[in-house]
Design an enzyme around this catalytic site. Sequence first.
Site, PDB file in Angstrom:
ATOM      1  N   ARG A  91       0.840  -1.204   0.000  1.00 34.69           N
ATOM      2  CA  ARG A  91       0.000   0.000   0.000  1.00 34.69           C
ATOM      3  C   ARG A  91       0.872   1.251   0.000  1.00 34.69           C
ATOM      4  NH1 ARG A  91      -4.739   2.335   2.816  1.00 34.69           N
ATOM      5  NH2 ARG A  91      -4.636   4.486   2.114  1.00 34.69           N
ATOM      6  N   ARG A 100      -5.346   1.644  -4.755  1.00 30.13           N
ATOM      7  CA  ARG A 100      -4.539   1.029  -3.696  1.00 30.13           C
ATOM      8  C   ARG A 100      -4.531  -0.488  -3.812  1.00 30.13           C
ATOM      9  NH1 ARG A 100      -7.604   3.965   0.711  1.00 30.13           N
ATOM     10  NH2 ARG A 100      -7.225   5.632  -0.768  1.00 30.13           N
ATOM     11  N   ASP A 103      -6.603  -1.748   1.293  1.00 28.85           N
ATOM     12  CA  ASP A 103      -7.025  -0.747   2.272  1.00 28.85           C
ATOM     13  C   ASP A 103      -7.761  -1.503   3.376  1.00 28.85           C
ATOM     14  OD1 ASP A 103      -7.669   1.676   3.471  1.00 28.85           O
ATOM     15  OD2 ASP A 103      -9.477   1.963   2.261  1.00 28.85           O
ATOM     16  N   ASP A 105      -9.799  -0.830   6.829  1.00 27.43           N
ATOM     17  CA  ASP A 105     -10.417   0.165   7.704  1.00 27.43           C
ATOM     18  C   ASP A 105     -11.034  -0.531   8.909  1.00 27.43           C
ATOM     19  OD1 ASP A 105      -9.791   2.413   6.212  1.00 27.43           O
ATOM     20  OD2 ASP A 105     -11.664   2.354   5.069  1.00 27.43           O
TER      21      ASP A 105
END
Length: 182
Positions: A91, A100, A103, A105
Site C-alpha cells: 500500500r 490502492r 485498504d 479500515d
Amino acid sequence: MNTHPTSGTTEAYIALGANLGDREATLMEALARLDAHSKIEVLRCSRLYETDPVGYLDQPCFLNMTAALRTALGPEELLVVMQQIELELGRERKIRYGPRTVDLDLLWVEGQEIDTPLLTLPHPRMMERAFVLVPLADIVAEEESSGLYRRTQEALTSMDGKEGVRFWKICNWRSESGLTEN
Ligand SMILES: Nc1ncnc2c1ncn2[C@@H]1O[C@H](COP(=O)(O)OP(=O)(O)OP(=O)(O)O)[C@@H](O)[C@H]1O
Ligand SMILES: Nc1nc2c(c(=O)[nH]1)N=C(CO)CN2
C-alpha cells in the site's frame, strides 16, 4: 498453528478493499496475516463484491469485503497491525480515495467510541458507503446487541439502492485454513 484468543477479547469489524494488482489474492493474504497474529482471530468473512469507485472516480473497480475479528488487542494496537499489513502488501498513500493494492479500515469495535487524530470509532464514513454496508450486512448477526445490525439495515434502506456494488464471489480463504464458510 496459531493459538487463538478466546477470553479477555473483544469483537471488531473491519472493511477490506483493493483495486490494484491481484485484488482477490491480496485480500486473502491480508486476512491470513491478520489471522496469523497471536492476538487476532478472523471469525467470519463476507462475500466479495466488485464496486464502482467512490470519491475519486478515475480508477479501476474495487473488490470490497468485510470481516469480523476477535482480538485481545486494543483498538489502536489493532489499527497499527492493520496498517503494517497494508504496508507489507504494498500500500502506498498517494491520492486520497485513490487506487490502492489494499485498504484496511477499522469499522467498529465492541464497546468503543473513540475520536482522536489517529482513530475514529465507529468509522465516520461507514454508514454512507454501500461498498461497506452491503458486505457488512452479510456478517453482522441479527441478535448482535450493540445496535450495529439495526443501524446497518437502516442505512442500507435509506440509500438509493445498492448501485455500484455487485456480488463477485464467495470468499473461500477459510476453506484452506479449516474455518467454516459464512
Ligand atoms: N476507523 C479507522 N480506520 C482506519 N483508519 C482510521 C480510522 N480512524 C481514523 N483513521 C486514520 O485515517 C488515516 C487515513 O487512513 P486511510 O489512508 O486508510 O484513508 P482512506 O482509506 O484514504 O480514506 P477513508 O478513511 O475514508 O477510508 C489513517 O492514518 C488513520 O490513522
Ligand atoms: N468502491 C470503492 N470506492 C472507494 C473505496 C473502496 O474501498 N471501494 N475506498 C476508498 C478510500 O477509502 C475510496 N473509494
